[in-house]
Design an enzyme around this catalytic site. Structure first.
Site, short mmCIF file in Angstrom:
data_model
loop_
_atom_site.label_atom_id
_atom_site.label_comp_id
_atom_site.label_asym_id
_atom_site.label_seq_id
_atom_site.Cartn_x
_atom_site.Cartn_y
_atom_site.Cartn_z
N CYS B 155 0.82 -1.22 0.00
CA CYS B 155 0.00 0.00 0.00
C CYS B 155 0.85 1.26 0.00
O CYS B 155 0.47 2.27 -0.61
CB CYS B 155 -0.95 -0.01 1.19
SG CYS B 155 -0.17 -0.37 2.78
N HIS B 257 -2.63 6.81 3.45
CA HIS B 257 -1.21 7.01 3.67
C HIS B 257 -0.79 8.35 3.05
O HIS B 257 -1.02 8.58 1.86
CB HIS B 257 -0.41 5.90 2.99
CG HIS B 257 -0.54 4.55 3.62
ND1 HIS B 257 -1.19 4.32 4.82
CD2 HIS B 257 -0.07 3.32 3.22
CE1 HIS B 257 -1.12 3.03 5.11
NE2 HIS B 257 -0.47 2.41 4.17
#
Lengths: 368, 368, 368, 368
Positions: B155, B257
């Protein structure tokens, strides 16, 4: 160089604010300094401190301070103070600090207003207290005997220049430093950051912060040059050009700025991670050797655990007067990278001002 | 290249886990794929999905899925699935995915186990779906007709390789990339990060994450080379060496993120911040041109506001299928720096697998 | 009672604030209402909405609204609006709403200023829209034809009066209700709660909130009485005395007020937990039967899981238009206790105003 | 009753866990007790403590403890310990504590296993250390000379029974208490609560907690009865029936349980809020009069500010050994309501065990 024997009366400006509360907490148990006067805005002046302040510290208001009547921030109310600490906000700090200096008072300021002044030192006490050497010139230009202004650095700058300085001392000039910060909300004061902005969030921007870090680093890590006429000036690390790139972020952490730092040394080959760790752990600042009572015993704590430092676990070590470094390892782009943690409300703010003042007392710059 | 007309039956492995729940949420309204079988651990097998799962999504369990009986993760239970999505944990993914492939099933995996396999493509769907070209070789080596494994990236890698790729397309090779991440807790799965570790804290370390980012970037941004015998291999960006340095941090953010990226181009002079902004905004990935239904309309949203992107405000835009970039500006150390935000549970995980499968359907790699 | 066929032009006051942004988000896709005018402070007036607002919603500013020029909050700018929604702050809402009503405009207000007015109904749309029956008297007293003010309740009141009302309908009067709230930060507006006050903390106090809950409950759950001269008044639940004790707390949750409620019925023996669950699940408010388009399909969702409702998982169900109840069980001190969750920015604020207006349209109180 | 003159050797079971770490932190500077042996699971046994523990306290591991070799939890390894503190998890505490008692060791346990035992006292040290009077009967039944088990209460019970006891002492029996808790994550141990479950959330359920609070309160606030044969038993507040209703919630707070309490007195008319405040402030527990070194100087700190106590600001006062009460006011349903804050890891856990042991030493129950 002797430690003072009599209590030194000090004042605190901006006494009801976040930094002011921290000054008061620290000064209330200080071995040399004794709080003599508190200054705040006209709204607070005339009230007992306990009634004027919205106290937000985890320890109660010191008993010795609760009933002190707050004064307005005018110099004549502070003439008996040998040292005046300023936790004023930038919007008022300029005029007030200038007036206090003009009244021949010694001002140690946490505000940004005079940091870029060519005759005002910008001092991180574990790095460049030697910059106090500019004070005579500052006083001479203004025809002052005792008055001056000393500033300390921005909280995000303070944390990472300490290991940078330790590494320059050990391995020579650093050519480039790239730093990404994850800064605590307390760095923005009170009320500061709205909870709606920061809960479950990161704000990848702090107004003016990156410029401050990039500029302050050069003044702090640079030297004081002297020309043929004896005029002194800060050399801004010019002899050994240092490029600094900062990316500043706000994160949902109460206290403690965490910073990821990558650096490139001038020296080829650069030191190894292990050499860097050893140099950091061995670093002893002058403020410590000289015996400043608020200097930490360990200026830099080097962590071996893979996941440290962490703000919640490490920020209160030594009451936040030192910094923590961990994860020293090679950088695939520059030479070395590591993580720094500094307590922004301690070494990043009030504690720095206080050690600066201690150093000035020991050096006779403050006439105690 | 035609869009499929009949529903394509698909399976989900690790259906009760965090990634599995996300697969199910997305697939339950998918225009092509229809959930045919769910696989989970022996503890869950045999139960109705609603009883096996500890559902943690903000939308309810899709009605069409609630009563599906969960199967064990054995290939014979999934033979009718044209596509099998794997949200398995790494400790079991290796064996199970290998067995499914051996049973001639097409596996699109979110797990890390086969990412480094020289015959398995590691595909960020908005970047390198062309790497599907290795599949015939993978099948040939294993004497398979339809079975294969395709992986998507970690990710934290996914978020920043998308703008990197867009910039390489526009301005040629990038020489160096230095990235500091501030990663959401959902990236660690469930229960994942203890609240005692992350509330009011930053953890400046995620085991194995930096190595993954540094390595995966090279495979994703590199090409597929072919030797004289027609053997294919990933060139790992070798023709245009790219150095990557990653510093990974966990922050108290639920989803999304945030990454601070600095890059150096090979081209001198490098593009200006404005040129970079324009190139990012103009970027159109093949998955979009080709008509993958889950591809975002805007692959990269470029923010002009000084304080964006922010995870809480921007992570759900386009259901998290694109990425957001902001604060494009000059870097004093490398050339350009910016902030990327990617939704780690969408484009950083299940959404990537699904677009990869859509692309494979459109290209005829999946025999739908 | 017919659904309107032409778009009904509406205005929003306080359009740049937190509640105003939520009004705009909801109204931009409303089947009946179309945004005709936006009002805000003089500082914003004259600017395009997109430039005036500090948009904080997770969906972008609706395209149809971005370029609307914001007006000052003066009635003549809103004369074409059949409905005016007010998201104004209490410090200005009183004068402005009064002026709008005097200009014969129909005002649906989220502000607290007129809630205690004996001729202004305080309506939770899933509970007491019948209180619109006071409007003719309000208009008559002020010699108005179309203008009036309708208020909706405080966000913390709204959540728990819905199940209370459902239970009174099923089991007769409630004698006592003791409620402890854990309220989201968004209830305090923006910037609202300082992050330094609420991260890793609970604030066991919200100024004026407990009094509001204790008082509003009586007006909402009471009836409209009529004396011999036909004068109407709110009976404040006086015929069936109800004692309410509220303890209000702020917790670090972004959206969604969670409330622990204990109640004592007049009926002996009281209903069992199972009877209470069934009555709550069966509750169908008039706003729903009548076909208000923003009314939730399930007014009260009853959870059987032991650990629900939870704000993060349940607050966005039905876009926050209903409430969730869980943990219905016996209380050792009163009769029954349970947990309610209500989305304070939806049913607790803008959604309530909008359903109130929909109801008024259907009942012909608004002359659309 | 004399204070001990020689160091008393003590052991800690579950030494690597959350409660164990807190025991060690407190005991490392204790004036009477000296850590002699540490016990933990077989996985840790044999290792130096610093290598066995995942230390999570904000102060470093005490130097005196770092290199102690951890032992398995078998009684023969602890025979020299005059006191054994147990921070064991409930799944192992039962057998181990029983074995230690059988080996004639004095066990002070934080675990729940023996709290309901009719011969084991359940002691909140600021409330009912007099219940130590049951120990001779416990020893006699098991033919022990020195061994026994004393338990302390659940962290959520401890906080609110202290003011309840103070009020019963001042105003006679309480008839009903309704308490809603907002409990810190540290109450669930480590790793305990997943961050995905609690960030931006409230969990309105803690398994078994409400039953514990409702039951423990009766044992703690009740007396010790003696029948004609001299057999002692806990009367469970039976002579003055007390109904307790608890609603327990987990909130995103690290340390400190906040509890909203409403009570009804037997006495008519009940005391006024001001009388209640005075009684709470005046409360002096026996543990304090007797000179237990870990007892707080102020058992109950009564706050006058409208918004206190708050966990973040008040939990560390007196190192968490007392409790804070604020917002004492009338309750519209019962008589009086107020807010209590107790530090769950201090007075709610290890500190209670330690004061219990101190009291037992002073009373000669522990044969030091």
């Amino acid at each position: 160089m002797q430690h003072p024997t009599n209590p030194i009366p000090v004042g605190v400006l901006g006494a009801t604010g976040t930094v002011g509360q921290r000054f008061i907490t620290l000064l209330s148990t200080h071995p040399w300094f004794t709080i003599h006067a508190l200054g705040a805005s006209p709204r607070s002046a005339g009230k007992a401190y306990k009634d004027a302040v919205n106290w937000k510290q985890v320890t109660p208001i010191p008993a010795s301070v609760r009933d002190i009547v707050v004064k307005p921030c005018v110099a004549q109310e502070f003439v008996e103070c040998k040292v005046v600490f300023s936790g004023l906000d930038a919007d008022v700090a300029g005029d007030i600090e200038e007036a206090f200096r003009a009244a021949d008072l010694a001002v140690f300021s946490n505000a940004k207003n005079f940091r870029r002044d060519p005759n005002v030192p910008l001092i991180v006490p574990l790095v460049n207290p030697s910059h106090l050497s500019i004070i005579p010139q500052q006083q001479s230009l203004l025809s002052l005997k005792k008055g001056f202004i000393v500033t300390n650095a921005n909280c995000s700058t303070t944390g990472y220049v300490i290991p940078l300085y330790a590494l320059e001392k050990a391995f020579g000039p650093i050519e480039a430093a790239l730093v990404t910060t994850m800064q605590a909300i307390s760095g923005a004061g009170y009320p500061g950051v709205s909870s709606l902005d920061i809960l479950d969030n990161v704000i990848p921007y702090i107004g003016g912060e990156e410029e401050k870090m990039e500029w302050e680093t050069l003044k702090i890590l640079g030297g004081v040059a002297e020309d043929d006429q004896g005029a002194k000036s800060f050399d801004m690390h010019a002899k050994q050009p240092l490029r600094v790139s900062a990316s500043c972020n706000r994160v949902p952490v109460i206290d403690g700025h965490t910073e990821c730092v990558s650096i490139r040394f001038a020296r080829r080959p650069p030191p190894s991670p292990q050499q860097v760790r050893e140099a950091l752990a061995a670093f002893t600042p002058d403020a410590q050797s000289l015996g400043c009572p608020s200097a930490p015993r360990h200026a830099i704590t080097v962590h071996e655990e893979p996941d440290r430092p962490q703000p919640r676990l490490d920020r209160y070590y030594q009451d936040g007067a030192g910094v923590s470094v961990g994860r020293v390892r090679q950088c695939q782009v520059l030479d070395i990278k590591f993580v720094v943690l500094a307590n922004n409300v301690s070494i990043g703010a009030a504690t720095s001002s206080i050690i600066n003042a201690e150093f000035a007392v020991l050096k006779g710059v403050v006439q105690a």
